[in-house]
Design a protein around this motif. Structure first.
Motif, mmCIF file in Angstrom:
data_model
loop_
_atom_site.group_PDB
_atom_site.id
_atom_site.type_symbol
_atom_site.label_atom_id
_atom_site.label_comp_id
_atom_site.label_asym_id
_atom_site.label_seq_id
_atom_site.Cartn_x
_atom_site.Cartn_y
_atom_site.Cartn_z
ATOM 1 N N LYS A 27 0.629 -1.233 -0.120
ATOM 2 C CA LYS A 27 0.002 -0.080 0.021
ATOM 3 C C LYS A 27 0.746 1.297 -0.067
ATOM 4 O O LYS A 27 0.519 2.304 -0.868
ATOM 5 C CB LYS A 27 -0.766 -0.098 1.054
ATOM 6 N N ILE A 28 2.071 1.016 0.620
ATOM 7 C CA ILE A 28 2.795 2.400 0.764
ATOM 8 C C ILE A 28 3.470 2.385 -0.517
ATOM 9 O O ILE A 28 3.460 3.519 -1.288
ATOM 10 C CB ILE A 28 3.980 2.063 1.870
ATOM 11 N N VAL A 29 4.285 1.302 -1.273
ATOM 12 C CA VAL A 29 5.053 1.566 -2.401
ATOM 13 C C VAL A 29 4.074 1.834 -3.614
ATOM 14 O O VAL A 29 4.310 2.714 -4.379
ATOM 15 C CB VAL A 29 5.813 0.274 -2.611
ATOM 16 N N ASP A 30 2.896 1.028 -3.635
ATOM 17 C CA ASP A 30 2.050 1.343 -4.723
ATOM 18 C C ASP A 30 1.071 2.571 -4.917
ATOM 19 O O ASP A 30 -0.070 2.367 -4.604
ATOM 20 C CB ASP A 30 0.759 -0.095 -4.744
ATOM 21 N N THR A 31 1.825 3.524 -5.291
ATOM 22 C CA THR A 31 0.971 4.869 -5.382
ATOM 23 C C THR A 31 0.522 5.040 -6.707
ATOM 24 O O THR A 31 1.510 5.007 -7.672
ATOM 25 C CB THR A 31 2.083 6.045 -4.918
ATOM 26 N N ASN A 32 -0.715 5.175 -6.946
ATOM 27 C CA ASN A 32 -1.327 5.510 -8.250
ATOM 28 C C ASN A 32 -1.215 6.894 -8.766
ATOM 29 O O ASN A 32 -1.635 7.127 -9.692
ATOM 30 C CB ASN A 32 -2.651 5.085 -8.402
ATOM 31 N N ILE A 33 -0.505 7.730 -7.879
ATOM 32 C CA ILE A 33 -0.410 9.068 -8.415
ATOM 33 C C ILE A 33 0.794 9.317 -9.213
ATOM 34 O O ILE A 33 1.949 9.120 -8.631
ATOM 35 C CB ILE A 33 -0.331 10.141 -7.032
ATOM 36 N N GLY A 34 0.729 9.849 -10.308
ATOM 37 C CA GLY A 34 1.956 10.154 -10.997
ATOM 38 C C GLY A 34 2.597 8.730 -11.821
ATOM 39 O O GLY A 34 1.771 7.829 -11.578
ATOM 40 N N LYS A 35 3.604 8.735 -12.158
ATOM 41 C CA LYS A 35 4.317 7.785 -12.800
ATOM 42 C C LYS A 35 5.190 7.154 -11.662
ATOM 43 O O LYS A 35 5.534 7.352 -10.453
ATOM 44 C CB LYS A 35 5.565 8.301 -13.656
ATOM 45 N N SER A 36 5.231 5.475 -11.920
ATOM 46 C CA SER A 36 5.889 4.612 -10.960
ATOM 47 C C SER A 36 7.179 4.868 -11.886
ATOM 48 O O SER A 36 7.510 4.632 -12.871
ATOM 49 C CB SER A 36 5.287 3.492 -11.106
ATOM 50 N N THR A 37 8.295 4.571 -10.753
ATOM 51 C CA THR A 37 9.694 4.391 -11.453
ATOM 52 C C THR A 37 9.895 2.771 -11.326
ATOM 53 O O THR A 37 9.185 2.025 -11.043
ATOM 54 C CB THR A 37 10.561 4.932 -10.206
ATOM 55 N N ALA A 38 11.029 2.614 -12.232
ATOM 56 C CA ALA A 38 11.339 1.195 -12.453
ATOM 57 C C ALA A 38 11.690 0.533 -11.103
ATOM 58 O O ALA A 38 11.309 -0.763 -10.871
ATOM 59 C CB ALA A 38 12.512 1.235 -13.395
ATOM 60 N N THR A 39 12.077 1.245 -10.285
ATOM 61 C CA THR A 39 12.597 0.624 -8.964
ATOM 62 C C THR A 39 11.036 0.342 -8.017
ATOM 63 O O THR A 39 11.031 -0.888 -7.383
ATOM 64 C CB THR A 39 13.304 1.466 -8.054
ATOM 65 N N GLN A 40 10.079 0.854 -8.284
ATOM 66 C CA GLN A 40 8.753 0.745 -7.717
ATOM 67 C C GLN A 40 8.285 -0.155 -8.205
ATOM 68 O O GLN A 40 7.618 -1.330 -7.733
ATOM 69 C CB GLN A 40 8.075 2.111 -7.884
ATOM 70 N N LYS A 41 8.413 -0.530 -9.633
ATOM 71 C CA LYS A 41 7.660 -1.715 -10.189
ATOM 72 C C LYS A 41 8.170 -2.926 -9.914
ATOM 73 O O LYS A 41 7.716 -4.030 -9.789
ATOM 74 C CB LYS A 41 7.709 -1.306 -11.745
ATOM 75 N N LEU A 42 9.655 -2.810 -9.958
ATOM 76 C CA LEU A 42 10.361 -4.154 -9.552
ATOM 77 C C LEU A 42 9.832 -4.529 -8.070
ATOM 78 O O LEU A 42 9.781 -5.665 -7.791
ATOM 79 C CB LEU A 42 11.967 -3.947 -9.506
ATOM 80 N N THR A 43 9.924 -3.357 -7.080
ATOM 81 C CA THR A 43 9.509 -3.708 -5.744
ATOM 82 C C THR A 43 8.192 -4.181 -5.581
ATOM 83 O O THR A 43 7.886 -5.321 -4.864
ATOM 84 C CB THR A 43 9.555 -2.513 -4.736
ATOM 85 N N ILE A 44 7.228 -3.666 -6.270
ATOM 86 C CA ILE A 44 5.741 -4.204 -6.270
ATOM 87 C C ILE A 44 5.765 -5.656 -6.864
ATOM 88 O O ILE A 44 5.150 -6.576 -6.240
ATOM 89 C CB ILE A 44 4.876 -3.201 -7.219
ATOM 90 N N THR A 45 6.609 -5.924 -7.930
ATOM 91 C CA THR A 45 6.432 -7.286 -8.545
ATOM 92 C C THR A 45 6.931 -8.378 -7.435
ATOM 93 O O THR A 45 6.596 -9.349 -7.232
ATOM 94 C CB THR A 45 7.412 -7.251 -9.914
ATOM 95 N N ALA A 46 8.280 -7.748 -6.769
ATOM 96 C CA ALA A 46 8.793 -8.673 -5.814
ATOM 97 C C ALA A 46 7.795 -9.024 -4.675
ATOM 98 O O ALA A 46 7.850 -10.038 -4.040
ATOM 99 C CB ALA A 46 9.918 -8.326 -5.349
ATOM 100 N N ILE A 47 7.260 -8.080 -4.024
ATOM 101 C CA ILE A 47 6.205 -8.160 -2.759
ATOM 102 C C ILE A 47 5.129 -8.950 -3.253
ATOM 103 O O ILE A 47 4.686 -9.877 -2.564
ATOM 104 C CB ILE A 47 5.681 -6.829 -2.426
ATOM 105 N N LYS A 48 4.468 -8.828 -4.383
ATOM 106 C CA LYS A 48 3.408 -9.801 -4.726
ATOM 107 C C LYS A 48 3.914 -11.298 -5.019
ATOM 108 O O LYS A 48 3.276 -12.225 -4.924
ATOM 109 C CB LYS A 48 2.819 -9.260 -6.181
ATOM 110 N N ALA A 49 5.006 -11.365 -5.469
ATOM 111 C CA ALA A 49 5.562 -12.701 -5.616
ATOM 112 C C ALA A 49 5.784 -13.427 -4.336
ATOM 113 O O ALA A 49 5.539 -14.496 -4.100
ATOM 114 C CB ALA A 49 6.805 -12.589 -6.402
#
Length: 62
Positions: A27-49
């Protein structure tokens, strides 16, 4: 985790706590406001995995 043996109920509780912690982090990392950085996307993918792995372990324990 330490090398001591744990009974299945405490391991299940640990997995549930880990899942809750990862959900809060997501919830903290997955902010839908503005663009997501590549690091955020990788972090979100790792958390979901990791959450998927925890779900599998919890299903096995039931």
């Amino acid at each position: 985790m330490n090398a001591t043996t744990q009974n299945s109920s405490s391991l299940s509780e640990t997995l549930k706590e880990r899942r809750a912690h990862l959900t809060a982090l997501l919830k903290i990392v997955d902010t839908n406001i503005g663009k997501s950085t590549a690091t955020q996307k990788l972090t979100i993918t790792a958390i979901k995995a990791e959450m998927g792995l925890i779900e599998q372990k919890l299903k096995i324990r039931k």
